[in-house]
Motif scaffolding. Structure first.
Motif, short mmCIF file in Angstrom:
data_model
loop_
_atom_site.label_atom_id
_atom_site.label_comp_id
_atom_site.label_asym_id
_atom_site.label_seq_id
_atom_site.Cartn_x
_atom_site.Cartn_y
_atom_site.Cartn_z
N LEU A 81 0.87 -1.17 0.00
CA LEU A 81 0.00 0.00 0.00
C LEU A 81 0.91 1.22 0.00
N CYS A 82 0.44 2.33 -0.57
CA CYS A 82 1.26 3.54 -0.69
C CYS A 82 1.81 3.92 0.68
N GLU A 83 3.11 4.08 0.76
CA GLU A 83 3.77 4.29 2.04
C GLU A 83 3.36 5.58 2.71
N ASP A 84 2.91 6.58 1.97
CA ASP A 84 2.51 7.84 2.59
C ASP A 84 1.10 7.80 3.16
N MET A 85 0.39 6.69 3.02
CA MET A 85 -0.97 6.56 3.55
C MET A 85 -1.02 5.96 4.94
N ALA A 86 0.14 5.62 5.52
CA ALA A 86 0.18 4.94 6.81
C ALA A 86 -0.51 5.71 7.93
N PRO A 87 -0.32 7.05 8.06
CA PRO A 87 -0.96 7.74 9.19
C PRO A 87 -2.47 7.70 9.18
N LEU A 88 -3.08 7.44 8.02
CA LEU A 88 -4.54 7.45 7.93
C LEU A 88 -5.18 6.15 8.39
N LEU A 89 -4.44 5.08 8.47
CA LEU A 89 -5.04 3.78 8.72
C LEU A 89 -5.67 3.68 10.11
N ASP A 153 3.01 10.20 -4.77
CA ASP A 153 3.75 11.05 -5.69
C ASP A 153 4.40 10.22 -6.79
N HIS A 154 4.93 9.05 -6.42
CA HIS A 154 5.57 8.19 -7.41
C HIS A 154 4.55 7.55 -8.37
N VAL A 155 3.30 7.44 -7.93
CA VAL A 155 2.27 6.93 -8.84
C VAL A 155 2.20 7.79 -10.09
N TYR A 156 2.24 9.11 -9.90
CA TYR A 156 2.18 10.02 -11.05
C TYR A 156 3.54 10.21 -11.69
N GLN A 157 4.61 9.98 -10.93
CA GLN A 157 5.92 10.07 -11.55
C GLN A 157 6.14 8.92 -12.53
N ARG A 161 -0.27 10.06 -17.48
CA ARG A 161 -1.56 10.51 -16.98
C ARG A 161 -2.69 9.68 -17.57
N GLY A 162 -3.50 9.10 -16.66
CA GLY A 162 -4.66 8.33 -17.09
C GLY A 162 -4.39 6.90 -17.42
N ALA A 163 -3.12 6.44 -17.36
CA ALA A 163 -2.83 5.07 -17.77
C ALA A 163 -3.46 4.06 -16.84
N GLU A 164 -3.43 4.33 -15.54
CA GLU A 164 -4.02 3.40 -14.59
C GLU A 164 -5.49 3.69 -14.34
N SER A 165 -5.86 4.97 -14.46
CA SER A 165 -7.25 5.30 -14.16
C SER A 165 -8.20 4.85 -15.24
N ALA A 166 -7.73 4.67 -16.47
CA ALA A 166 -8.60 4.25 -17.57
C ALA A 166 -8.68 2.74 -17.63
N GLU A 167 -9.11 2.12 -16.54
CA GLU A 167 -9.27 0.68 -16.52
C GLU A 167 -10.49 0.29 -17.34
N PRO A 168 -10.51 -0.92 -17.89
CA PRO A 168 -11.69 -1.34 -18.65
C PRO A 168 -12.89 -1.47 -17.76
N SER A 169 -14.01 -0.99 -18.24
CA SER A 169 -15.23 -1.05 -17.46
C SER A 169 -15.95 -2.34 -17.72
N GLY A 170 -16.58 -2.86 -16.68
CA GLY A 170 -17.36 -4.07 -16.82
C GLY A 170 -18.58 -3.82 -17.67
N PRO A 171 -19.16 -4.86 -18.22
CA PRO A 171 -20.29 -4.66 -19.11
C PRO A 171 -21.53 -4.20 -18.39
N ASP A 172 -21.59 -4.41 -17.08
CA ASP A 172 -22.80 -4.08 -16.35
C ASP A 172 -22.53 -3.03 -15.29
N GLY A 187 -6.70 4.57 -8.99
CA GLY A 187 -6.92 3.55 -7.97
C GLY A 187 -5.73 2.64 -7.81
N VAL A 188 -5.38 2.35 -6.56
CA VAL A 188 -4.34 1.36 -6.26
C VAL A 188 -4.98 0.28 -5.42
N GLU A 189 -4.63 -0.97 -5.69
CA GLU A 189 -5.21 -2.09 -4.97
C GLU A 189 -4.17 -3.18 -4.81
N ILE A 190 -4.43 -4.06 -3.88
CA ILE A 190 -3.56 -5.21 -3.66
C ILE A 190 -4.09 -6.38 -4.47
#
Length: 932
Positions: A81-89, A153-157, A161-172, A187-190
């Motif tokens: 998980l993104c290392e800078d998100m630790a304080p929010l957990l 920050d490294h996600v965008y580095q 732009r848009g390469a990960e966000s433009a995931e294929p949409s399900g048919p429904d 979106g980032v996921e495990i």
């Protein structure tokens, strides 16, 4: 490592090698792929730091994770998980899942400006392995949770732009508002376990007799692994991850990003192990199965330290929690509609069936029971090395046929019929029986002993849904709701950013439960409760900043110089909680965010004078003070001076008039900026006026707005030092060719003094009397209508001109013009129509019976005989009253110091002097009449 350990997968390698030789006619690429998969599994299971492969939102992964955490009880949990998100957990305990951990940046430094705002989200559901790991680490004393994936920050580095966000949409993908809770965030996921090889996925779906990937995963992975032991689970997940990795097409960008993420995670883990001195046997590495089968040189605790992590940019990131939903997760990650809800249902059934106690954060909102504590017991010693090959048995074992649970399927069938009837379908008990039998039939056709929720969904659509959908929900959506629905999470008050908490505190006098989803009505009687005026101010700011529907006024409006009395609002802050939270990323108070937004609008590269004046008005309305309004007003002056077009002239005129009226009634003196604006605008529009009259791109309405600014601001401009000669020269230099602009110019000349009413009326009569010009006469009338904006005193003449047009124009000319007339009045209805209606009401008779005898005032001929008789009675020309009573004039003359007396005037000829002087015309006319 012992020889026994080295030969753990020898038998499996031999079988796969023989299979490759048989199916591919000898060793080659297939053998390399199959044996490489086994090597990947062998390498991962032998790693001293135990790797736990997971799939995102997988009930089988969550169950295996909960079971393994209770057995091993690791001291350190490394999480992908993104290392800078630790304080929010730690704030997850104040939320009701599902929610998403978000990193947000509005001002970018190091990225292109058009990327702003940047947003990265990581959704968390209860039926996910990462939540089990987080809950265990946060609620177990002595356990450390370390996030090792790349930062936001490294996600965008690393990604375009848009390469990960433009995931294929399900048919429904559902089309409801919950599907957009994540917006356009990356979106980032495990565990993104989905084949990247299109032909492979098509092959699996076709031979698995399923419609989409989520159904295949549920049938062939979730169910078989639901009751498997830990070693079998690990080896199977590693096998799937290696398979999809080796068969993925060689997209250089995506491969580079995946490998960089793996290098980053192993580098961070080795740094932590070296700094803390923790034994790798006491650690657990939770990552996606795709990354667990990594082949980079940095893999493992003994891997190469050759990867250098680049520094972050200067972009300031804000972190928080936003509400999520099953539909939002499905839409963002390309899952089938309803798959996450089905996963939540399967998770609940697995927990009840296996009696594995899952981990829940203490105080977790929405938990059905208290958070479970990790049971104390001996921790597993040493690394998790498999004692035997579990893959061979799992791959060779025939599928376990789960017997039909008739009670469960019957309950589903009855419930879907009940839901269908509530939504307008004509369903009956016979439909419930048909759904029950069809589900079993479809499962049999697909080689399944037990119908899955997807089989049941297909059966319900087949049996209940007919030609049309009577409501807004079809049967497929009803099944999704019945299986668990689109559960929407909520961020608790304590986990909200300061701005959101401040909004809730300031709206507390309303007495509403603003955290709840849905629309709530707020009634504000400010007259009897003056303290509610502050709530009103806040609600108007929320209406300006938040999406439509979050705060919607039902009664009441906000205008310059007016104070609220009573208001009524529809509030849905709970539904739009994400938007409120993201406002908190921009500032610590709602006023600060509003000020930043107004400045950003006014100083933007596309800002026009009208836009900046709108910002001035909004600042005056919502922030009350003069500081920001004066600053933005000065900016409007700068923008006006640099404009070379008149596109925004109508809006500029409307807003300047409104601001002037406000300042004249509420301020002792006008602000300096608006005085400068009037002076500059007067000179600016005088300069552009001749060009605008001849410019084809400038509309009549825009030119009329320019004249409206010049004529309405003329008094103030002249008092500030402007020269009226500028306006006279601008009007004299204007030579339009278009009829509408020509009529507008005539009206302007009438206002300036270069054209009298009689001359204007004569020109219109000449147009109506010329057969060549009659077809174009309506266009002249359109110009006169627009002239009401700069010269409202011409309202009586416009009524006369329109009346003459209706009386004298032929129908082929008049009827096509009527829509243009209506459109013109509608466009400027708030200003033009009242003038015409008021003037027409003054001229036309008020009673219907008087209409027959009514004569328009412009057609009334003066009585020619009355004037000569009056003159004859006066005894001569001149002013009879003054001649009869000279005392007043004598007193005025003495006061002014004038000398002299009254002069005698010779009486003029009696009667019509012209006829007596030139009798020839009258004589000829008499002779002509005598002959006829």
């Amino acid at each position: 490592m012992s020889a026994a350990q080295e030969g753990t997968f020898t038998a499996l390698r031999t079988q796969l090698q023989d299979a490759a030789a048989a199916f591919a006619d000898g060793p080659g690429a297939l053998e390399g792929i199959l044996l490489g998969i086994v090597d990947d599994v062998d390498r991962a299971v032998r790693e001293p730091l135990e790797i736990f492969p997971v799939c995102h939102h997988s009930p089988a992964s969550a169950l295996a994770m909960a079971r393994r955490l209770r057995e091993k009880q690791p001291k350190v949990v490394y999480l992908e998980l993104c290392e800078d998100m630790a304080p929010l957990l730690t704030e997850l305990r104040n939320c009701r899942l599902p929610v998403a951990v978000q990193a947000f940046a509005t001002e970018v430094d190091g990225f292109p400006a058009e990327w702003s705002p940047l947003s990265v989200v990581a959704p968390v559901t209860e039926a996910s392995a990462e939540y089990q790991a987080i809950a265990y680490a946060l609620d177990t004393p002595g356990v450390e949770l370390v996030l090792v994936d790349r930062s936001s920050d490294h996600v965008y580095q690393w990604d375009a732009r848009g390469a990960e966000s433009a995931e294929p949409s399900g048919p429904d993908t559902p089309a409801e508002e919950e599907a957009a809770l994540h917006g356009d965030a990356v979106g980032v996921e495990i565990g993104d376990l989905r084949p990247r090889f299109a032909e492979l996925e098509e092959h699996l779906l076709r031979h698995g007799r399923v419609r989409h990937w989520s159904e295949w995963w549920h049938q062939y992975v979730e169910l078989p692994l639901g009751d498997s032991d830990h070693d079998t689970y690990r080896q199977v997940m590693l096998l799937i991850g290696s398979l999809f990795r080796r068969l993925a097409p060689g997209d250089p960008r995506r491969v580079r990003v995946d490998e960089d993420r793996e290098r980053h995670m192993w580098t961070r883990m080795r740094e932590h192990l070296a700094a803390s001195g923790t034994d790798p046997a006491d650690c657990l590495y939770v990552c996606g199965a795709f990354h667990a089968a990594s082949r980079v040189a940095e893999f493992g605790v003994d891997g190469a330290d050759t990867f250098e992590i680049a520094p972050r940019t200067a972009t300031k990131w804000q972190h928080g929690l936003i509400p999520s939903s099953h539909a939002a997760i499905e839409a963002q990650f390309g899952l089938a509609a309803g798959s996450v809800s089905i996963a939540a249902t399967v998770w609940a059934k697995n927990v009840g069936r296996t009696r594995v106690e899952p981990f829940r954060l203490a105080g977790q909102a929405g938990a059905k029971k208290k958070a479970g504590k990790a049971k104390s017991g001996p921790a597993a010693a040493g690394p998790a090395v498999p004692g035997s090959d579990r893959l061979s048995g799992f791959l060779q074992r025939p599928p376990v046929l789960d017997r039909l649970d008739e009670a469960e399927l019957l309950g589903w069938s009855v419930e879907i019929v009940r839901a269908a009837r509530r939504n307008g379908y004509l369903a009956s008990t016979a439909d419930a029986i048909a759904v029950f039998e069809t589900s079993i039939l479809l499962a049999g056709m697909r080689d399944r002993a037990k119908p899955t929720p997807y089989d049941f969904q297909d059966a319900a659509v087949t049996c209940i849904e007919k030609d049309t959908v009577p409501g807004r929900r079809d049967v497929r959506r009803l099944v999704e709701i019945m299986m668990g629905g689109d559960r929407v999470g909520q961020v608790g008050y304590d986990a909200l950013p300061p701005l959101a908490r401040d909004v809730h505190d300031r709206l507390a006098p309303l007495g509403l439960k603003l955290q709840q989803r849905g629309v709530q009505r707020a009634l504000l009687d400010i007259t009897s409760r003056p303290e509610l005026e502050k709530c009103s101010d806040l609600l108007w700011m929320l209406r300006y900043l938040m999406p439509h529907g979050a705060a919607r006024p039902i009664m009441g409006e906000r205008r310059l110089g007016e104070r609220p009395i009573q208001e009524s609002w529809d509030l849905a802050l709970g539904t739009h909680q994400r938007a409120l939270i993201e406002l908190g990323y921009e500032g610590v108070s709602i006023e600060q965010v509003l000020e930043q937004r107004l400045r950003r609008t006014a100083y933007g590269p596309q800002a026009t004078t009208a836009v900046v004046l709108e910002a001035v008005e909004d600042a005056t309305l919502h922030l009350r003070g003069r500081r920001l309004a004066d600053e933005l007003g000065t900016r409007a002056l700068e923008v006006l001076a640099g404009e070379r077009s008149v596109d925004g002239a109508p809006e500029v005129l409307r807003r300047v008039r409104r601001l002037l009226a406000y300042y004249r009634t509420s301020e002792p003196v006008l602000p300096p900026w608006i005085e400068s604006f009037v002076k500059t605008g007067y000179a600016h529009y005088c300069t552009l006026l001749p060009t605008a009259f001849t410019d084809e791109d400038a509309t009549v309405r825009q030119v009329a707005a320019m004249l409206g600014f010049l004529f309405s601001m003329e008094g103030l401009a002249l008092s500030l030092g402007c020269d009226r000669t500028q306006l006279e020269l601008a009007v004299a230099q204007s030579h339009p060719a278009e009829p509408a602009k020509t009529a507008l110019l005539w009206a302007a000349r009438t206002q300036v003094g270069g054209l009298s009413r009689a001359e204007l009326r004569a020109r219109c009569d000449a147009l109506l009397g010329n057969p060549m010009v009659v077809p174009a006469y309506p266009r002249y009338l359109s110009g006169f209508l627009h002239a009401l904006e700069p010269v409202p005193a011409l309202a009586d003449f416009v009524v006369e001109a329109v009346s003459n047009a209706f009386a004298r124009l032929p129908d082929p000319v008049l009827l096509p013009w009527l829509p243009t007339l209506i459109g013109t009045l509608r466009a400027g209805g708030s200003e033009l129509a009242p003038l015409l209606i008021r003037e027409a009401g003054r001229i036309f008779p008020a009673r219907l019976e008087a209409l027959d005898a009514w004569v328009p005032p412009w057609r009334v001929q003066p009585d020619q005989g009355a004037v000569p008789s009056a003159r004859r009675g006066s005894g001569g020309r001149g002013v009879p009253l003054l001649a009869a009573h000279p005392a007043a004039c004598d007193a005025m003359a003495r006061l002014l110091g004038c000398e002299g007396g009254w002069e005698a005037v010779e009486p003029g000829p009696r009667g019509a002097a012209l006829v007596h002087a030139h009798p020839g015309t009258a004589t000829a006319l008499g002779a002509l009449l005598a002959r006829t």
